[in-house]
Scaffold this motif. Sequence first.
Motif, PDB file in Angstrom:
ATOM      1  N   GLU A 182      -4.641   0.662  -3.153  1.00 53.91           N
ATOM      2  CA  GLU A 182      -5.033   1.169  -1.835  1.00 53.91           C
ATOM      3  C   GLU A 182      -6.549   1.334  -1.745  1.00 53.91           C
ATOM      4  O   GLU A 182      -7.158   1.040  -0.709  1.00 53.91           O
ATOM      5  CB  GLU A 182      -4.338   2.509  -1.563  1.00 53.91           C
TER       6      GLU A 182
ATOM      7  N   LYS B  42      -0.231   1.978  -7.462  1.00 55.34           N
ATOM      8  CA  LYS B  42      -0.363   1.742  -6.021  1.00 55.34           C
ATOM      9  C   LYS B  42      -1.657   2.322  -5.472  1.00 55.34           C
ATOM     10  O   LYS B  42      -2.308   1.726  -4.611  1.00 55.34           O
ATOM     11  CB  LYS B  42       0.830   2.356  -5.275  1.00 55.34           C
TER      12      LYS B  42
ATOM     13  N   GLN C 102       3.634  -3.595  -2.470  1.00 54.26           N
ATOM     14  CA  GLN C 102       2.658  -2.828  -1.702  1.00 54.26           C
ATOM     15  C   GLN C 102       1.518  -3.731  -1.228  1.00 54.26           C
ATOM     16  O   GLN C 102       1.051  -3.626  -0.091  1.00 54.26           O
ATOM     17  CB  GLN C 102       2.098  -1.702  -2.563  1.00 54.26           C
TER      18      GLN C 102
END
Length: 877
Positions: free
Chosen positions: A254, A250, A281
């Motif tokens: 990001e 994740k 996500q």
Amino acid sequence: MGTLLPKLADLLTEEYKLHKNLRGEVLFLKAELESMEAALLKISEAPIDQPPNPQVKLWARDIRDLSYDIEDRVDKFMVRVGTSAREKSRSRFRGFIDRGVRLLTRAKVRHNIGTDIKEIKSQIKEVSERRDRYKVDGVAIKPIDPAIDNLRLSAIACCIDETSDEIVKRIMGDDDESKQKLKIVSIVGGGGLGKTTLANVVYERINTQFDCCAFVSISLNPDMERIFKNMLHQLDMGNYLIVVDDIWDKSAWEMIKCSLPENEHGSGIITPTRILDVGKQAGGVYQLKLFSMLDLGKLFYLRIFGYEDKCPIELAQLSEKILKKCGEVPLAIITIASMLASKIGKENLHKYWSKVYQSSGSGLEDSLVMKNMRRILSISYHDMPPHLKICLLYLSLYLEDSEINRHDLIWKWVGEGFVHKQCRRSFYEVGEEYFDELINKSLIQPAYISTGNKKAISCCVHDMVLDLITYLSNEECFLTTLCGQKPMTLNCKVCRLSLQITNEDDAKQMSTLSLSHTRSLFFFTGFNLVNIPALSSFPVLRVLDLSSCLQVDNHHLKDICKYLFHLRYLDLSRTSITEIPRQIENLQLLQVLHLRGTGIKEFPSTFVQLGQLVCLTLDSTIQLPNGFGHLKYLEELEAYIKIISQPNMHDLGMLTELTRLHIGFREWHKSYEEPLHQCLSNLIGLEYLRINGCHGSLGSACDSLSRGPQQVCSIDMWERTIHAVPNWMVYLSTLSKLEIVVVRLGDRDLQMLGSLPSLGHLSLGVERPTVGKDERLIIANGYLFQCLKFLYFWSHTIEVVFAQVAMPKLQTLSLIFDVERAMDQFGHVDIGLENLAAVEHVEIIFSLSPHTRGEAVEAAIRRQIYMNHNNPTLNFR
């Protein structure tokens, strides 16, 4: 064994003057090792449903370690005897004392090899007794199969048409409002299901509808700086389409997302990932479904038989069982199908397919995915001959998602001793065959394909295949990897060491390893040599690549020349080295030397003593020494030669083994033409030729070439202009790629180029207008160009027009011209683009002055493309 046995035969020659008793011991070693090699071949050629048992694997490992040890000792002896001989030639006037010292030295060296051989003989007897105990010689021999056919399935598009339509619809949007928003689609699914292939198909379908595009891979341990640089290199401006492949974490997503803010330009992001949480996500999850058995059957049969619906009745039931055992994973199906395709046309197909079915895994389910995938892929691995197995295992040293350059990989194989020169075939040619076989077997994938000969310039390894060869490499103690985690294969000798991450823990772990048997040492970007033991700790090193290391300077090269006498491959590219010591002659076994991007200006005279050198790549700043013609085994030379006397060209003409030559001249004079002609006449095996710095004519002196490089496949003369296409090129029946710039283009030039029977890629530049106002050269069926598929044409005014049936196989066309000059010359740009029957992609690159409008030109080009029945894509720049 392939390199050791010939060396034992060399020991028996007169040059090494072994005593009679010692010669008998060497004969004994040679006979025993030949017997062991035969037993090993029987193991490797055992039927695929009879893998060797653990005891036999241990026995084979003992033989490998023993052969390494013997080869190290034999090499040490040969190097020391050779060094003594060189000292004799240099020092014959130094008197009686020096000659006496040499005699004592040679006697001591021969005594040492005698002691070594007695120790080895004892070890061989022990290993041979173990062979007898386990009756390894009883393994049945499998008939040798010919190379598999060249049929390849480049993608699994036949299975994903419907799925790709859905992804395209999501990215492009349904209405005007959604078309303006940033769209993200996360393709989620298990390994080997075709996520990356699907993303690539979508990318290729729609990337022309975006101002800029990028395709980047993340992998399990991402180097974010490299990833962002890669992305920036591909991006430009405006709305974008980006594929961010293989996200495992994740946090990685990001970081990527922060660099790609939402906008109202209709941009799109596609993120293939195995991790559902990462997909959630990112957003826009598309759960990749398993393909239907119907589609997988089409894929399976197409790869084996060349048709989607063709399968002999007697194999139909077996093929369904094999498909089911492949677990509906396209990668496994392609891999197994590649192996089965190699047996088409042979007897007992049903029996062979039955063995494949019995040997394959029982399905791919959640926690068993990797295990069963290994079992499926390992069938193809064990079905390969030994030389391909070891070449494939070698790829385990590369980082995940690496794009591996074909040229560099093949020369590393040569340095390792994996490639054995065959009659009338160069090392590189044999290595290319190995590379192509691995692609044909679907075990590596082409990453970049040449537009000329359609060969893969680079390759990549699928995650599943990398998992398999990493597992096998660890099992067979082939490679030790330090990557910030617990190193692998610590229970074995460190034969090859791959250093992927540099930190204090790695340095500590390295200090615990026994490096005295390490044959290859690899570093990856940014590694600092300060963190490794002294180079003297690697006494039998054969392959050393320092091109990615920091702080490599002259003292490192001095240490290399002082301690690493066994080196076969040395890459010092992009290092800070400025001087080559005279002791370079100590590297008597060196075969490959790369020195691009260094500060080196010249070679010492002792450099010409490197009699085993087969590949040498240099910069334009490095001057070759007189007498380099003594490097008689050179197959590849990339160098600039400053002509100051006839001997330079004479030296070049002595390198009759050359197959690849890149030369450049800082200055060019007409007096050089005759020496160059004589030189090229001698290089009859040349396949690739690149010449820089020859401004003017290469025709007059070279037109009488009667034997010369008749087998040349590629010629690059793009950097300097010549008067016309040389007459001697018309005899090059194998020439498939040509890059050339002429002063003016005439009918004669087009006729010569069009008559080349194998020409598939042509880059043609024209410096000055050739014809008068309102006149153009018409490319019609008189200029054959029967094989041409790629044309890059640069001129100021577009002096050609394509008539009907011109260039019947042309697929890609790039035209570069000046709008103002073209309009002044002809008043229009109607050049017959509608007549190119096979063209698929057209790129128009034109320049405009501030007062020239390009709308009319663009409209005229689009009208011609619209009239083309093949509906090619069009790109303006």
